[in-house]
Design a protein around this motif. Structure first.
Motif, PDB file in Angstrom:
ATOM      1  N   LEU A  91       0.854  -1.183   0.000  1.00 29.45           N
ATOM      2  CA  LEU A  91       0.000   0.000   0.000  1.00 29.45           C
ATOM      3  C   LEU A  91       0.895   1.239   0.000  1.00 29.45           C
ATOM      4  N   LYS A  92       0.659   2.153  -0.899  1.00 27.04           N
ATOM      5  CA  LYS A  92       1.540   3.314  -0.978  1.00 27.04           C
ATOM      6  C   LYS A  92       0.787   4.553  -1.450  1.00 27.04           C
ATOM      7  N   GLY A  93       1.351   5.698  -1.146  1.00 28.75           N
ATOM      8  CA  GLY A  93       0.799   6.969  -1.585  1.00 28.75           C
ATOM      9  C   GLY A  93       1.868   8.048  -1.397  1.00 28.75           C
ATOM     10  N   MET A  94       1.764   9.115  -2.124  1.00 27.95           N
ATOM     11  CA  MET A  94       2.772  10.170  -2.114  1.00 27.95           C
ATOM     12  C   MET A  94       2.277  11.379  -1.332  1.00 27.95           C
ATOM     13  N   VAL A  95       3.161  11.944  -0.477  1.00 27.13           N
ATOM     14  CA  VAL A  95       2.879  13.196   0.223  1.00 27.13           C
ATOM     15  C   VAL A  95       3.825  14.254  -0.319  1.00 27.13           C
ATOM     16  N   SER A  96       3.287  15.393  -0.713  1.00 31.01           N
ATOM     17  CA  SER A  96       4.101  16.466  -1.286  1.00 31.01           C
ATOM     18  C   SER A  96       5.006  17.085  -0.227  1.00 31.01           C
ATOM     19  N   THR A  97       6.191  17.484  -0.654  1.00 33.52           N
ATOM     20  CA  THR A  97       7.102  18.224   0.215  1.00 33.52           C
ATOM     21  C   THR A  97       6.592  19.648   0.376  1.00 33.52           C
ATOM     22  N   ASP A  98       6.560  20.124   1.616  1.00 31.26           N
ATOM     23  CA  ASP A  98       6.070  21.478   1.846  1.00 31.26           C
ATOM     24  C   ASP A  98       6.789  22.104   3.031  1.00 31.26           C
ATOM     25  N   CYS A  99       7.231  23.328   2.856  1.00 32.37           N
ATOM     26  CA  CYS A  99       7.788  24.135   3.937  1.00 32.37           C
ATOM     27  C   CYS A  99       6.952  25.401   4.040  1.00 32.37           C
ATOM     28  N   ALA A 100       6.760  25.883   5.264  1.00 30.83           N
ATOM     29  CA  ALA A 100       5.842  27.009   5.452  1.00 30.83           C
ATOM     30  C   ALA A 100       6.397  28.022   6.442  1.00 30.83           C
ATOM     31  N   TYR A 101       6.121  29.283   6.139  1.00 25.77           N
ATOM     32  CA  TYR A 101       6.313  30.364   7.108  1.00 25.77           C
ATOM     33  C   TYR A 101       5.234  31.393   6.801  1.00 25.77           C
ATOM     34  N   TYR A 102       4.324  31.580   7.753  1.00 25.73           N
ATOM     35  CA  TYR A 102       3.204  32.484   7.496  1.00 25.73           C
ATOM     36  C   TYR A 102       3.605  33.925   7.795  1.00 25.73           C
ATOM     37  N   SER A 103       3.464  34.762   6.764  1.00 22.95           N
ATOM     38  CA  SER A 103       3.751  36.194   6.920  1.00 22.95           C
ATOM     39  C   SER A 103       2.628  37.028   6.330  1.00 22.95           C
ATOM     40  N   GLY A 146       7.642  25.822   9.587  1.00 19.22           N
ATOM     41  CA  GLY A 146       8.081  24.426   9.626  1.00 19.22           C
ATOM     42  C   GLY A 146       8.190  23.806   8.255  1.00 19.22           C
ATOM     43  N   CYS A 147       8.455  22.495   8.249  1.00 24.21           N
ATOM     44  CA  CYS A 147       8.627  21.753   7.005  1.00 24.21           C
ATOM     45  C   CYS A 147       8.361  20.285   7.310  1.00 24.21           C
ATOM     46  N   ASN A 148       7.789  19.537   6.344  1.00 25.42           N
ATOM     47  CA  ASN A 148       7.433  18.132   6.597  1.00 25.42           C
ATOM     48  C   ASN A 148       8.505  17.144   6.144  1.00 25.42           C
ATOM     49  N   THR A 149       9.736  17.632   6.004  1.00 24.78           N
ATOM     50  CA  THR A 149      10.872  16.766   5.690  1.00 24.78           C
ATOM     51  C   THR A 149      12.130  17.428   6.224  1.00 24.78           C
ATOM     52  N   SER A 150      13.296  16.829   5.972  1.00 26.42           N
ATOM     53  CA  SER A 150      14.551  17.447   6.397  1.00 26.42           C
ATOM     54  C   SER A 150      14.677  18.825   5.772  1.00 26.42           C
ATOM     55  N   ASN A 151      15.153  19.789   6.553  1.00 27.82           N
ATOM     56  CA  ASN A 151      15.137  21.173   6.079  1.00 27.82           C
ATOM     57  C   ASN A 151      16.215  22.002   6.740  1.00 27.82           C
ATOM     58  N   GLU A 243      17.832  51.576   6.130  1.00 24.14           N
ATOM     59  CA  GLU A 243      16.972  50.492   5.654  1.00 24.14           C
ATOM     60  C   GLU A 243      17.787  49.250   5.327  1.00 24.14           C
ATOM     61  N   GLY A 244      17.187  48.085   5.560  1.00 26.83           N
ATOM     62  CA  GLY A 244      17.830  46.814   5.212  1.00 26.83           C
ATOM     63  C   GLY A 244      16.812  45.677   5.320  1.00 26.83           C
ATOM     64  N   ASP A 245      17.130  44.554   4.733  1.00 30.92           N
ATOM     65  CA  ASP A 245      16.217  43.408   4.715  1.00 30.92           C
ATOM     66  C   ASP A 245      16.705  42.309   5.643  1.00 30.92           C
ATOM     67  N   LEU A 246      15.749  41.719   6.326  1.00 33.04           N
ATOM     68  CA  LEU A 246      15.968  40.492   7.084  1.00 33.04           C
ATOM     69  C   LEU A 246      15.140  39.412   6.411  1.00 33.04           C
ATOM     70  N   THR A 247      15.757  38.293   6.095  1.00 37.79           N
ATOM     71  CA  THR A 247      15.048  37.196   5.437  1.00 37.79           C
ATOM     72  C   THR A 247      15.126  35.933   6.289  1.00 37.79           C
ATOM     73  N   VAL A 248      13.974  35.306   6.493  1.00 38.55           N
ATOM     74  CA  VAL A 248      13.947  33.967   7.090  1.00 38.55           C
ATOM     75  C   VAL A 248      13.526  33.003   6.000  1.00 38.55           C
ATOM     76  N   ASN A 249      14.263  31.924   5.848  1.00 41.47           N
ATOM     77  CA  ASN A 249      13.974  30.959   4.789  1.00 41.47           C
ATOM     78  C   ASN A 249      14.011  29.547   5.374  1.00 41.47           C
ATOM     79  N   ILE A 250      12.983  28.756   5.041  1.00 38.36           N
ATOM     80  CA  ILE A 250      12.905  27.363   5.450  1.00 38.36           C
ATOM     81  C   ILE A 250      12.870  26.523   4.197  1.00 38.36           C
ATOM     82  N   ALA A 251      13.920  25.769   3.954  1.00 41.21           N
ATOM     83  CA  ALA A 251      14.040  25.052   2.677  1.00 41.21           C
ATOM     84  C   ALA A 251      14.284  23.567   2.902  1.00 41.21           C
ATOM     85  N   ALA A 252      13.546  22.736   2.176  1.00 38.33           N
ATOM     86  CA  ALA A 252      13.715  21.291   2.246  1.00 38.33           C
ATOM     87  C   ALA A 252      15.014  20.876   1.544  1.00 38.33           C
ATOM     88  N   PHE A 253      15.576  19.751   2.001  1.00 40.45           N
ATOM     89  CA  PHE A 253      16.733  19.183   1.282  1.00 40.45           C
ATOM     90  C   PHE A 253      16.663  17.673   1.285  1.00 40.45           C
TER      91      PHE A 253
END
Length: 253
Positions: A91-103, A146-151, A243-253
């Motif tokens: 029995l198998k099925g695929m779950v999409s990779t997803d990373c999230a940060y709500y802004s 967060g993220c649903n895989t290694s990140n 002025e300057g930018d601050l970036t937060v990034n959550i990326a799967a690997f």
């Protein structure tokens, strides 16, 4: 003359069948005067003839010969019988990779401190004139990160100098500075890569003198707080916009 018989009394017949094979049934016995009891086992030419005569005699109610005969057979297995059987279903099925940060509705938001206070009056003395009056800080809370895989979680600045004033006025670098360094601490709940278990509180710190910092995690999700601090610099501030930018990034690997 006394005739011996196999049919005197009650006879018990055991019926057996092999689970693996089936045979033709063709056997019996006949008791003849003088000759005695003869076994009939089918399989050979003469035995088949004897079996046929025996069968005919067994059905003859007026015969002076005692006889019994079993004939018939069963169909053998179609296929190979086994003591156990079953199947395995994958029995198998695929779950999409997803990373999230709500802004909110945009991935780019402006945090405006408004006026960054300085000692502006003429009675402050030359030592404090135009200096920043107090540190500036802001906490940016998001209830979903967060993220649903290694990140990898990364904090970065658009300029290592921090907030930059692009004034074209020119200035004395001994007493003024066109940048405001800042630090950031991200607080959230996450675990290490490859570890399955309850996650713990995590802090990721981007110091004033660094441009980027990152940390790897296994799958996680929690609220995240970004605590930004702009300390009072050692030199005075120029008029205009920092002025300057601050970036937060959550990326799967």
């Amino acid at each position: 003359m006394k005739i011996a018989t196999l049919l005197a009394g009650v006879a018990a017949v055991a019926l057996t069948a092999s689970a693996a094979s089936a045979d033709t049934i063709n056997r019996g016995q006949t008791t003849l005067p003088i000759v005695g009891t003869q076994n009939v086992v089918g399989g050979g030419f003469f035995e088949d003839i004897a079996a046929g005569l025996n069968r005919a005699n067994a059905q003859n109610g007026g015969s002076a010969i005692s006889s019994w005969h079993a004939f018939g057979g069963a169909q053998g297995d179609n296929g190979t019988a086994a003591g156990d059987d079953g199947a395995t279903f994958t029995l198998k099925g695929m779950v999409s990779t997803d990373c999230a940060y709500y802004s909110g509705s945009s991935t780019s938001q402006t945090i405006d401190f408004g006026t960054i206070g300085i000692y502006a009056s003429d009675n402050t003395g030359p030592a404090a004139a135009f200096d920043m009056t107090a540190p500036a800080n802001v906490t940016i809370d998001s209830n979903l990160a967060g993220c649903n895989t290694s990140n990898t979680v990364t904090l970065s600045k658009s300029d290592i100098r921090g907030l930059v004033n692009n004034s074209s006025a020119g200035y004395d670098t001994n007493v003024f500075q066109a940048n405001l360094p800042f630090s950031v601490t991200a607080n959230y709940t996450a675990g290490d890569v490859g570890i399955a278990g309850a996650a713990s509180a995590t802090s990721l710190v981007l110091p004033t003198g660094s441009n980027s910092v990152s940390k790897q995690h296994g799958a996680w999700k929690s609220a995240m707080a970004l605590n930004v601090n702009i300390p009072v610099p050692s030199r005075s501030l120029l008029a205009g916009s920092y002025e300057g930018d601050l970036t937060v990034n959550i990326a799967a690997f």
